[in-house]
Design a protein around this motif. Structure first.
Motif, PDB file in Angstrom:
ATOM      1  N   PRO A   1       0.909  -1.121   0.011  1.00  0.00           N
ATOM      2  CA  PRO A   1      -0.072  -0.108  -0.139  1.00  0.00           C
ATOM      3  C   PRO A   1       0.868   1.359   0.083  1.00  0.00           C
ATOM      4  O   PRO A   1       2.251   1.416   0.303  1.00  0.00           O
ATOM      5  CB  PRO A   1      -0.752   0.035   1.489  1.00  0.00           C
ATOM      6  CG  PRO A   1       0.213  -0.777   2.348  1.00  0.00           C
ATOM      7  CD  PRO A   1       1.100  -1.657   1.364  1.00  0.00           C
ATOM      8  N   ALA A   2       0.277   2.266  -0.165  1.00  0.00           N
ATOM      9  CA  ALA A   2       0.624   3.853  -0.085  1.00  0.00           C
ATOM     10  C   ALA A   2       0.895   4.035   1.369  1.00  0.00           C
ATOM     11  O   ALA A   2      -0.219   3.539   2.240  1.00  0.00           O
ATOM     12  CB  ALA A   2       0.276   4.871  -1.068  1.00  0.00           C
ATOM     13  N   SER A   3       1.825   4.734   1.894  1.00  0.00           N
ATOM     14  CA  SER A   3       1.555   5.184   3.312  1.00  0.00           C
ATOM     15  C   SER A   3       0.454   6.012   3.396  1.00  0.00           C
ATOM     16  O   SER A   3       0.237   6.840   2.819  1.00  0.00           O
ATOM     17  CB  SER A   3       2.828   5.727   3.744  1.00  0.00           C
ATOM     18  OG  SER A   3       3.918   4.943   3.521  1.00  0.00           O
ATOM     19  N   PRO A   4      -0.520   5.689   4.547  1.00  0.00           N
ATOM     20  CA  PRO A   4      -1.643   6.599   4.955  1.00  0.00           C
ATOM     21  C   PRO A   4      -1.100   8.030   5.042  1.00  0.00           C
ATOM     22  O   PRO A   4      -0.199   8.405   5.985  1.00  0.00           O
ATOM     23  CB  PRO A   4      -2.345   5.862   6.052  1.00  0.00           C
ATOM     24  CG  PRO A   4      -1.198   5.126   6.613  1.00  0.00           C
ATOM     25  CD  PRO A   4      -0.081   4.576   5.637  1.00  0.00           C
ATOM     26  N   ASP A   5      -1.910   9.007   5.029  1.00  0.00           N
ATOM     27  CA  ASP A   5      -1.920  10.123   5.458  1.00  0.00           C
ATOM     28  C   ASP A   5      -2.613  10.347   6.811  1.00  0.00           C
ATOM     29  O   ASP A   5      -3.844  10.533   6.995  1.00  0.00           O
ATOM     30  CB  ASP A   5      -2.364  11.384   4.444  1.00  0.00           C
ATOM     31  CG  ASP A   5      -2.183  12.719   4.713  1.00  0.00           C
ATOM     32  OD1 ASP A   5      -1.782  13.017   5.909  1.00  0.00           O
ATOM     33  OD2 ASP A   5      -2.332  13.578   3.922  1.00  0.00           O
ATOM     34  N   MET A   6      -1.746  10.324   7.977  1.00  0.00           N
ATOM     35  CA  MET A   6      -2.314  10.522   9.251  1.00  0.00           C
ATOM     36  C   MET A   6      -3.054  11.663   9.602  1.00  0.00           C
ATOM     37  O   MET A   6      -3.858  11.763  10.199  1.00  0.00           O
ATOM     38  CB  MET A   6      -1.262  10.005  10.392  1.00  0.00           C
ATOM     39  CG  MET A   6      -0.460   8.743  10.038  1.00  0.00           C
ATOM     40  SD  MET A   6      -1.587   7.424  10.425  1.00  0.00           S
ATOM     41  CE  MET A   6      -1.710   7.562  12.011  1.00  0.00           C
ATOM     42  N   GLY A   7      -2.334  12.866   8.870  1.00  0.00           N
ATOM     43  CA  GLY A   7      -3.043  14.070   9.118  1.00  0.00           C
ATOM     44  C   GLY A   7      -4.137  14.315   8.504  1.00  0.00           C
ATOM     45  O   GLY A   7      -4.957  15.141   8.934  1.00  0.00           O
ATOM     46  N   LYS A   8      -4.550  13.579   7.493  1.00  0.00           N
ATOM     47  CA  LYS A   8      -5.865  13.344   6.640  1.00  0.00           C
ATOM     48  C   LYS A   8      -7.066  13.051   7.346  1.00  0.00           C
ATOM     49  O   LYS A   8      -8.162  13.489   7.240  1.00  0.00           O
ATOM     50  CB  LYS A   8      -5.481  12.955   5.181  1.00  0.00           C
ATOM     51  CG  LYS A   8      -6.958  13.009   4.374  1.00  0.00           C
ATOM     52  CD  LYS A   8      -6.697  12.526   3.167  1.00  0.00           C
ATOM     53  CE  LYS A   8      -7.736  12.547   2.101  1.00  0.00           C
ATOM     54  NZ  LYS A   8      -7.408  11.910   0.594  1.00  0.00           N
ATOM     55  N   ASP A   9      -6.639  11.885   7.852  1.00  0.00           N
ATOM     56  CA  ASP A   9      -7.444  10.869   8.566  1.00  0.00           C
ATOM     57  C   ASP A   9      -7.725  11.352  10.189  1.00  0.00           C
ATOM     58  O   ASP A   9      -7.424  10.680  10.892  1.00  0.00           O
ATOM     59  CB  ASP A   9      -7.530   9.541   8.462  1.00  0.00           C
ATOM     60  CG  ASP A   9      -7.298   9.115   7.170  1.00  0.00           C
ATOM     61  OD1 ASP A   9      -8.431   9.111   6.570  1.00  0.00           O
ATOM     62  OD2 ASP A   9      -6.514   8.509   6.769  1.00  0.00           O
ATOM     63  N   LEU A  10      -8.423  12.453  10.219  1.00  0.00           N
ATOM     64  CA  LEU A  10      -8.406  13.334  11.410  1.00  0.00           C
ATOM     65  C   LEU A  10      -9.454  12.409  12.676  1.00  0.00           C
ATOM     66  O   LEU A  10      -8.935  12.430  13.569  1.00  0.00           O
ATOM     67  CB  LEU A  10      -8.964  14.695  11.357  1.00  0.00           C
ATOM     68  CG  LEU A  10      -8.268  15.579  10.480  1.00  0.00           C
ATOM     69  CD1 LEU A  10      -8.915  17.128  10.634  1.00  0.00           C
ATOM     70  CD2 LEU A  10      -6.693  15.735  11.030  1.00  0.00           C
ATOM     71  N   LEU A  11     -10.357  11.873  12.160  1.00  0.00           N
ATOM     72  CA  LEU A  11     -11.290  11.131  12.955  1.00  0.00           C
ATOM     73  C   LEU A  11     -10.378   9.836  13.577  1.00  0.00           C
ATOM     74  O   LEU A  11     -10.369   9.661  14.871  1.00  0.00           O
ATOM     75  CB  LEU A  11     -12.464  10.580  12.395  1.00  0.00           C
ATOM     76  CG  LEU A  11     -13.418   9.842  13.363  1.00  0.00           C
ATOM     77  CD1 LEU A  11     -13.876  10.584  14.461  1.00  0.00           C
ATOM     78  CD2 LEU A  11     -14.613   9.248  12.397  1.00  0.00           C
ATOM     79  N   VAL A  12      -9.655   9.143  12.852  1.00  0.00           N
ATOM     80  CA  VAL A  12      -8.932   8.134  13.179  1.00  0.00           C
ATOM     81  C   VAL A  12      -7.843   8.527  14.266  1.00  0.00           C
ATOM     82  O   VAL A  12      -7.658   7.803  15.111  1.00  0.00           O
ATOM     83  CB  VAL A  12      -8.198   7.219  11.941  1.00  0.00           C
ATOM     84  CG1 VAL A  12      -7.355   6.405  12.556  1.00  0.00           C
ATOM     85  CG2 VAL A  12      -9.383   6.859  11.100  1.00  0.00           C
ATOM     86  N   SER A  13      -7.239   9.734  13.767  1.00  0.00           N
ATOM     87  CA  SER A  13      -6.216  10.254  14.596  1.00  0.00           C
ATOM     88  C   SER A  13      -6.765  10.648  15.997  1.00  0.00           C
ATOM     89  O   SER A  13      -6.019  10.464  17.165  1.00  0.00           O
ATOM     90  CB  SER A  13      -5.441  11.556  14.143  1.00  0.00           C
ATOM     91  OG  SER A  13      -4.715  11.265  13.043  1.00  0.00           O
ATOM     92  N   LEU A  14      -7.921  10.925  15.885  1.00  0.00           N
ATOM     93  CA  LEU A  14      -8.623  11.498  17.313  1.00  0.00           C
ATOM     94  C   LEU A  14      -8.702  10.344  18.161  1.00  0.00           C
ATOM     95  O   LEU A  14      -8.678  10.230  19.428  1.00  0.00           O
ATOM     96  CB  LEU A  14      -9.711  12.089  16.969  1.00  0.00           C
ATOM     97  CG  LEU A  14     -10.805  12.496  18.066  1.00  0.00           C
ATOM     98  CD1 LEU A  14      -9.763  13.494  19.172  1.00  0.00           C
ATOM     99  CD2 LEU A  14     -12.110  13.354  18.007  1.00  0.00           C
ATOM    100  N   LYS A  15      -9.362   9.254  17.665  1.00  0.00           N
ATOM    101  CA  LYS A  15      -9.776   7.996  18.349  1.00  0.00           C
ATOM    102  C   LYS A  15      -8.498   7.274  18.833  1.00  0.00           C
ATOM    103  O   LYS A  15      -8.497   6.869  19.742  1.00  0.00           O
ATOM    104  CB  LYS A  15     -10.434   7.062  17.458  1.00  0.00           C
ATOM    105  CG  LYS A  15     -11.893   7.621  16.944  1.00  0.00           C
ATOM    106  CD  LYS A  15     -12.787   7.939  18.064  1.00  0.00           C
ATOM    107  CE  LYS A  15     -14.077   8.282  17.592  1.00  0.00           C
ATOM    108  NZ  LYS A  15     -15.059   8.651  18.724  1.00  0.00           N
ATOM    109  N   LEU A  16      -7.450   7.323  18.166  1.00  0.00           N
ATOM    110  CA  LEU A  16      -6.186   6.958  18.639  1.00  0.00           C
ATOM    111  C   LEU A  16      -5.822   7.659  19.673  1.00  0.00           C
ATOM    112  O   LEU A  16      -5.170   6.979  20.614  1.00  0.00           O
ATOM    113  CB  LEU A  16      -5.082   6.833  17.301  1.00  0.00           C
ATOM    114  CG  LEU A  16      -5.296   5.691  16.419  1.00  0.00           C
ATOM    115  CD1 LEU A  16      -4.313   6.163  15.271  1.00  0.00           C
ATOM    116  CD2 LEU A  16      -4.766   4.304  17.130  1.00  0.00           C
ATOM    117  N   SER A  17      -5.707   8.884  19.839  1.00  0.00           N
ATOM    118  CA  SER A  17      -5.323   9.831  20.859  1.00  0.00           C
ATOM    119  C   SER A  17      -5.879   9.617  22.063  1.00  0.00           C
ATOM    120  O   SER A  17      -5.637   9.348  22.989  1.00  0.00           O
ATOM    121  CB  SER A  17      -5.390  11.108  20.271  1.00  0.00           C
ATOM    122  OG  SER A  17      -4.421  11.467  19.173  1.00  0.00           O
TER     123      SER A  17
END
Length: 335
Positions: A159-175
């Protein structure tokens, strides 16, 4: 390199076959045509793909387009992708017209019951190459074909590396998970008994200081039970309908990926986790991507928790690691 036409489907929600085909369209320059045999409103054709995309509202018209393509002169390769042998029946009436046919069946177990003989006849008569992704598939194909026509290869394309900054909802849930728990664990798959999500959820009763994201797609017999069990635990979150980018971002941000399947063809997410630098514990029901930590299929939650602790502690002296499988490419197939 010859030009390749891919036949399959990229419906939503994103599953293993959809993920594989989307990556083939992006990573393999030889692909000039993609015939999507699964009509539906929700499609996610990669923007990087520059070839022709054929998908009609009526599936019959897509098949007619494929028939016209086969009748055109020229030396081309047609790569068929289906889940089970039942889908092969329609191929019995299609002409090859000098084209080279490649087949991938993506279900881990290919037992087709009463249709096995007919499917085998079509494979023997039509296919130039079949790709076996595990030992079970190799055994099944060997009933109909000589070993020279069977290639062992995985369905893994990077895969291409995901853009962590783009998927803000995912980043929030991880945080949020990391703010309250030590480790983040991810599992994924259809909500059926084969994927053993219930074992992953029960594991969290032991690992109360860790958090599990249980990612499911589609419908299945275990869905209601999974929903009830996940809702009853503070350290489990059920994630439905994530797209590939969202799931990749979640996987990259985790500490461990669990693949506890009773049956499996390969497990694309296993390879993704390892390439993202995330450890993976997977059942030994098939050959896994190199670096996966293998466990027995009948493992219980206590034994599993012990293995998980060893992975987190990087103490793998008693743990078997996968020897790896070959990644998919047309070049490796001699196309």
């Amino acid at each position: 390199m010859k030009k390749v036409a891919v036949v399959g489907g990229i419906p939503q929600p994103v599953g293993g076959v959809t993920t594989f085909l989307r990556r083939v369209l992006v990573n393999e320059d030889a692909v000039t045509h993609f015939f999507d045999m699964y009509p539906g409103r929700q499609k996610d054709v990669p923007s990087e793909y520059k070839g022709k995309y054929i998908c009609c509202k009526l599936k019959l018209f897509t098949w007619l387009n494929l028939l016209f393509f086969l009748l055109l002169p020229g030396e081309k390769v047609v790569h068929f992708n289906f889940s089970t042998p039942r889908a092969l029946l329609v191929l019995g009436g299609l002409p090859k017209c000098g084209k080279k046919w490649i087949l991938m069946l993506h279900h881990g177990s290919l037992d087709s019951g009463s249709l096995g003989g007919l499917s085998g006849w079509i494979i023997k008569r039509k296919m130039d190459i079949v790709i076996a992704m595990n030992e079970s598939q190799l055994t099944w194909y060997s009933k109909f074909l000589s070993r020279e026509r069977i290639k062992t290869m995985s369905s893994y394309s990077r895969p291409a590396s995901p853009d962590m900054g783009k998927d803000l909802l995912v980043s929030l849930k991880l945080s949020e998970a990391r703010a309250s728990y030590n480790k983040v664990i991810v599992c994924s798959g259809y909500p059926t008994a084969i994927y053993r999500h219930l074992l992953a959820i029960e594991l969290m009763d032991i690992r109360v200081d860790d958090f599990l994201f249980c990612c499911i797609y589609g419908d299945g017999a275990d869905l209601s039970k999974i929903e009830v069990m996940a809702a009853a635990r503070d350290n489990v979150m059920l994630c439905k309908g994530l797209n590939e980018s969202q799931f990749s971002a979640l996987l990259m941000g985790s500490d461990l990926y669990l693949r506890l399947n009773q049956k499996d063809s390969f497990g694309i997410a296993v390879g993704d986790a390892i390439n993202f630098g995330v450890p993976c514990v997977a059942t030994n029901v098939c050959r896994r991507y190199r670096g996966a930590v293998l466990v027995e299929c009948d493992i219980n939650r206590f034994e599993l928790s012990h293995i998980v602790s060893k992975v987190f502690a990087k103490s793998l002296d008693l743990v078997l690691e996968s020897q790896g499988v070959e990644e998919f490419s047309y070049k490796a197939l001699g196309v």
